[in-house]
Design a protein around this motif. Structure first.
Motif, PDB file in Angstrom:
ATOM      1  N   ALA A 259       0.843  -1.207   0.000  1.00  0.00           N
ATOM      2  CA  ALA A 259       0.000   0.000   0.000  1.00  0.00           C
ATOM      3  C   ALA A 259       0.873   1.250   0.000  1.00  0.00           C
ATOM      4  O   ALA A 259       0.586   2.225  -0.710  1.00  0.00           O
ATOM      5  CB  ALA A 259      -0.923  -0.009   1.218  1.00  0.00           C
ATOM      6  N   GLU A 260       1.947   1.222   0.782  1.00  0.00           N
ATOM      7  CA  GLU A 260       2.837   2.393   0.845  1.00  0.00           C
ATOM      8  C   GLU A 260       3.582   2.599  -0.478  1.00  0.00           C
ATOM      9  O   GLU A 260       3.800   3.734  -0.908  1.00  0.00           O
ATOM     10  CB  GLU A 260       3.804   2.243   2.026  1.00  0.00           C
ATOM     11  CG  GLU A 260       3.075   2.440   3.354  1.00  0.00           C
ATOM     12  CD  GLU A 260       3.842   1.970   4.581  1.00  0.00           C
ATOM     13  OE1 GLU A 260       3.485   2.418   5.691  1.00  0.00           O
ATOM     14  OE2 GLU A 260       4.769   1.143   4.440  1.00  0.00           O
TER      15      GLU A 260
ATOM     16  N   SER B 278       2.451  17.580   0.692  1.00  0.00           N
ATOM     17  CA  SER B 278       3.479  17.752   1.730  1.00  0.00           C
ATOM     18  C   SER B 278       4.878  17.869   1.134  1.00  0.00           C
ATOM     19  O   SER B 278       5.707  18.621   1.645  1.00  0.00           O
ATOM     20  CB  SER B 278       3.470  16.567   2.698  1.00  0.00           C
ATOM     21  OG  SER B 278       2.218  16.434   3.310  1.00  0.00           O
ATOM     22  N   LEU B 279       5.163  17.102   0.085  1.00  0.00           N
ATOM     23  CA  LEU B 279       6.551  16.982  -0.370  1.00  0.00           C
ATOM     24  C   LEU B 279       6.827  17.569  -1.752  1.00  0.00           C
ATOM     25  O   LEU B 279       7.947  18.004  -2.013  1.00  0.00           O
ATOM     26  CB  LEU B 279       6.954  15.496  -0.397  1.00  0.00           C
ATOM     27  CG  LEU B 279       6.903  14.748   0.935  1.00  0.00           C
ATOM     28  CD1 LEU B 279       7.298  13.294   0.731  1.00  0.00           C
ATOM     29  CD2 LEU B 279       7.804  15.399   1.978  1.00  0.00           C
TER      30      LEU B 279
ATOM     31  N   LEU C  52       7.516   7.983   3.560  1.00  0.00           N
ATOM     32  CA  LEU C  52       6.949   7.142   4.631  1.00  0.00           C
ATOM     33  C   LEU C  52       6.602   7.988   5.854  1.00  0.00           C
ATOM     34  O   LEU C  52       5.574   7.777   6.508  1.00  0.00           O
ATOM     35  CB  LEU C  52       7.922   6.018   5.004  1.00  0.00           C
ATOM     36  CG  LEU C  52       8.078   4.934   3.923  1.00  0.00           C
ATOM     37  CD1 LEU C  52       9.223   3.987   4.275  1.00  0.00           C
ATOM     38  CD2 LEU C  52       6.776   4.144   3.750  1.00  0.00           C
ATOM     39  N   ALA C  53       7.452   8.971   6.145  1.00  0.00           N
ATOM     40  CA  ALA C  53       7.177   9.857   7.290  1.00  0.00           C
ATOM     41  C   ALA C  53       5.926  10.686   7.025  1.00  0.00           C
ATOM     42  O   ALA C  53       5.084  10.875   7.917  1.00  0.00           O
ATOM     43  CB  ALA C  53       8.378  10.760   7.547  1.00  0.00           C
TER      44      ALA C  53
ATOM     45  N   ILE D 215       0.124  11.851   7.889  1.00  0.00           N
ATOM     46  CA  ILE D 215      -1.197  12.106   7.286  1.00  0.00           C
ATOM     47  C   ILE D 215      -2.199  11.026   7.706  1.00  0.00           C
ATOM     48  O   ILE D 215      -3.382  11.298   7.888  1.00  0.00           O
ATOM     49  CB  ILE D 215      -1.064  12.142   5.743  1.00  0.00           C
ATOM     50  CG1 ILE D 215      -0.227  13.352   5.323  1.00  0.00           C
ATOM     51  CG2 ILE D 215      -2.430  12.175   5.073  1.00  0.00           C
ATOM     52  CD1 ILE D 215       0.327  13.238   3.912  1.00  0.00           C
ATOM     53  N   ASP D 216      -1.702   9.817   7.906  1.00  0.00           N
ATOM     54  CA  ASP D 216      -2.587   8.674   8.211  1.00  0.00           C
ATOM     55  C   ASP D 216      -2.170   8.023   9.539  1.00  0.00           C
ATOM     56  O   ASP D 216      -1.737   6.872   9.570  1.00  0.00           O
ATOM     57  CB  ASP D 216      -2.498   7.664   7.054  1.00  0.00           C
ATOM     58  CG  ASP D 216      -3.328   6.396   7.299  1.00  0.00           C
ATOM     59  OD1 ASP D 216      -4.374   6.482   7.987  1.00  0.00           O
ATOM     60  OD2 ASP D 216      -2.916   5.334   6.801  1.00  0.00           O
ATOM     61  N   PRO D 217      -2.316   8.768  10.650  1.00  0.00           N
ATOM     62  CA  PRO D 217      -1.839   8.235  11.947  1.00  0.00           C
ATOM     63  C   PRO D 217      -2.609   6.994  12.402  1.00  0.00           C
ATOM     64  O   PRO D 217      -2.100   6.215  13.198  1.00  0.00           O
ATOM     65  CB  PRO D 217      -2.065   9.411  12.913  1.00  0.00           C
ATOM     66  CG  PRO D 217      -3.130  10.241  12.270  1.00  0.00           C
ATOM     67  CD  PRO D 217      -2.916  10.099  10.789  1.00  0.00           C
ATOM     68  N   LYS D 218      -3.823   6.809  11.891  1.00  0.00           N
ATOM     69  CA  LYS D 218      -4.590   5.612  12.275  1.00  0.00           C
ATOM     70  C   LYS D 218      -4.198   4.398  11.442  1.00  0.00           C
ATOM     71  O   LYS D 218      -4.775   3.324  11.607  1.00  0.00           O
ATOM     72  CB  LYS D 218      -6.092   5.884  12.119  1.00  0.00           C
ATOM     73  CG  LYS D 218      -6.625   6.936  13.063  1.00  0.00           C
ATOM     74  CD  LYS D 218      -8.135   7.090  12.885  1.00  0.00           C
ATOM     75  CE  LYS D 218      -8.709   8.043  13.917  1.00  0.00           C
ATOM     76  NZ  LYS D 218     -10.145   8.278  13.679  1.00  0.00           N
TER      77      LYS D 218
END
Lengths: 259, 293
Positions: free
Chosen positions: A6-7, A41-42, A234-235, A240-243
């Motif tokens: 997924a990542e 973000s990037l 990854l960071a 963005i998706d802490p859950k």
């Protein structure tokens, strides 16, 4: 460094918005939504992303989070979503149920339109989105049921199929972005805008992709491996998706590196 | 000065078999649910319904009220597919006109502007334009000579919308952050009937401060009924949020005829006040938490 499939897909998807500039970026569904956030973000801090309801948030808002905890930077009620999309100043990433070799997609019905075997959502905004602005696509299950032989059961969004247009030519307003799947990344850069594999995920062969596709694919001659997500990507995903909803989007959350 | 106050049943009495009716809101937001349930328990039949569909369509599909559905989707956002809609659609239970979300607005706008159609590229290259209603094209009279889809005007016999505040003359406020498309629905309709969370005096509307929430002018409003929680189980933010628990009960009711019958007895074939009590009461609805989108 380990990363999930997924990542890997999110990192590949984030590149879709990298060069878009100051437009509305809409990722529909958790993986595209996180990917739009990573892009913002990037790679493209000017990208405008929403809370999925009717506000633009300053920082990207991941799936399953409440906008109450986020700074709002603008108002985007549905009417403004439409006026924006009609103007072309939007790039969406969507997850169709079916896609065919022309890039035509279906989210309406499986089977007959009048009495379908399976009634799904309805065409929603797919016809207009694809007519007015760039769309990219995500498939977490690259199979012949998703990438169908012939045409999709109900063509919701237009594709590179000349026979469907009044003058028998694909209109010059039509463009389609990339397709990110659990096996590879594709675009429509083949002969006559054929679907073309442009990178393979680690451990995947072109033959495997072709065997799971209902039509013939074009390919780059020397196919690169889809780049692994960087530490920064990854960071950004973790923020963005802490859950960790991304871990639930593909069955058993497999590693991005097969083996 | 016209007093437009009505009851829910008065509004339903204004509707007739075979009418084309637009329903306001969007999926799970500010749906005229009390009106949908009132129609479901009435004798009305053969309705053509037009909406950005949510559980209003599920209820009316499950109770056999729909002759034709004009729609772009039926969904409950967090629960993407409505099982009542799916069951009826898969049984071939009603006719369909499937529109792009933009076509939907153009069809209403054309009706509101009293022109026969609006022209667009949207639909070209898709199966939507194989439907007879969307199959006409028009050639641009300008140099480009482009072929465009003619989206026909769809005038409505009635529009049904749910608002937060209204006075007895039909001056309304919708206080939720998104006004949605209730305005064009009302403008495309011969008559618009409104349910409101609270009926207030004109002074209490504080229109000088709230004018941006006044989505339509009162001349469009034919009747207004005070129906607190009239959008439940959908949201009428800021007054209350979506009831996900109830939507699960609603979905479960599609799994067997017995459960559907039980659902109808408890939640549909009852007066609105009984419904509010049956879903947990006023305090429970007010305490609902906003889900993530």
């Amino acid at each position: 460094m380990s990363y999930s499939l997924a990542e890997l897909m999110i990192a590949a998807a984030a590149q879709c918005w990298a060069d878009d500039g100051e437009i509305m970026g809409t990722g529909i569904g958790p993986l595209p939504r996180i990917a739009a956030g990573v892009a913002k973000s990037l790679y493209n801090p000017d990208l405008m992303t929403t809370d999925g309801e009717c506000f633009y948030t300053t920082e990207p808002l991941g799936p399953g989070l409440s906008s109450v905890d986020f700074e709002i930077e603008g108002w985007v009620p549905y009417q403004r979503v439409f006026t924006t999309l009609w103007s072309g100043k939007r790039h969406a990433m969507v997850a169709p149920v079916q896609m065919d070799r022309f890039g035509q997609t279906n989210i309406s019905v499986i089977g007959d339109h009048k009495k379908p075997k399976s009634a799904m959502l309805g065409a929603r905004g797919f016809p207009g989105n694809t007519t007015c602005h760039l769309n990219s696509f995500i498939f977490t299950n690259h199979t012949k049921r998703a990438f169908v032989a012939g045409e999709v059961d109900y063509v919701c969004s237009p594709g590179f199929n000349p026979s469907r247009y009044p003058d028998g030519k694909v209109p010059n307003w039509l463009d389609l972005g990339r397709i990110i799947t659990n096996l590879c990344v594709m675009d429509f850069g083949g002969p006559d805008r054929a679907m073309r594999v442009i990178s393979l995920h680690p451990g995947v062969t072109f033959e495997e992709v072709q065997d799971n596709t209902g039509f013939e694919l074009a390919r780059l001659e020397n196919l690169p491996v889809t780049p692994a997500p960087t530490e920064a990507e990854l960071a950004a995903m973790a923020k963005i998706d802490p859950k960790n909803i991304r871990a639930k989007m593909i069955k058993d959350n497999p590693s991005g590196i097969r083996g | 000065m016209a007093d437009k106050r009505m009851t829910l049943d008065d509004i339903v009495d204004q509707l007739e078999d075979g009418m084309t009716i637009g329903l306001g809101g969007w999926a799970t937001r500010r749906k005229p649910m009390a009106l949908a349930r009132a129609i479901a328990r009435s004798k009305l039949k053969d309705l053509t319904l037009m909406t950005y569909g949510g559980p209003d369509i599920g209820i009316l599909a499950a109770t056999g009220k729909i002759k034709k559905l004009i729609f772009s989707f039926v969904s409950m956002d967090q629960i993407p597919l409505d099982p009542h809609f799916r069951a009826a659609r898969q049984a071939g239970g009603f006719d369909i006109l499937e529109l792009d979300e933009g076509h939907y607005q153009m069809a209403l706008m054309a009706a509101a502007m009293q022109v026969p159609f609006m022209a667009t590229r949207i639909g070209l290259g898709t199966d939507l334009i194989k439907q007879p209603e969307l199959s006409k094209t028009v050639t641009s009279p300008f140099e480009d000579a482009e072929t465009l889809v003619a989206v026909p005007a769809i005038p409505l016999d009635a529009a049904l919308i749910h608002v937060h505040r209204s006075d007895e003359r039909g001056n309304v406020l919708t206080l939720s952050p998104d006004p949605l498309f209730d305005e064009i629905l009302a403008r495309a309709a011969k008559r618009t009937f409104v349910t409101t969370e609270k009926l207030v005096t004109t002074a209490e509307l504080d229109m000088r401060a709230n004018s941006r929430f006044n989505i339509i002018d009162r001349a469009l409003v034919a009747g207004v009924a005070e129906v607190p929680f009239g959008a439940h189980p959908t949201s009428a933010e800021p007054d209350y949020h979506i009831d996900m628990e109830h939507l699960k009960t609603y979905c479960d009711a599609a799994t067997s005829p017995e459960l559907l019958s039980e659902y109808r007895q408890r939640f549909v074939d009852v007066p609105h006040e009984t419904y509010v009590a049956a879903v947990g009461g006023v305090d429970a609805i007010r305490a609902l938490r906003k889900p993530a989108y």
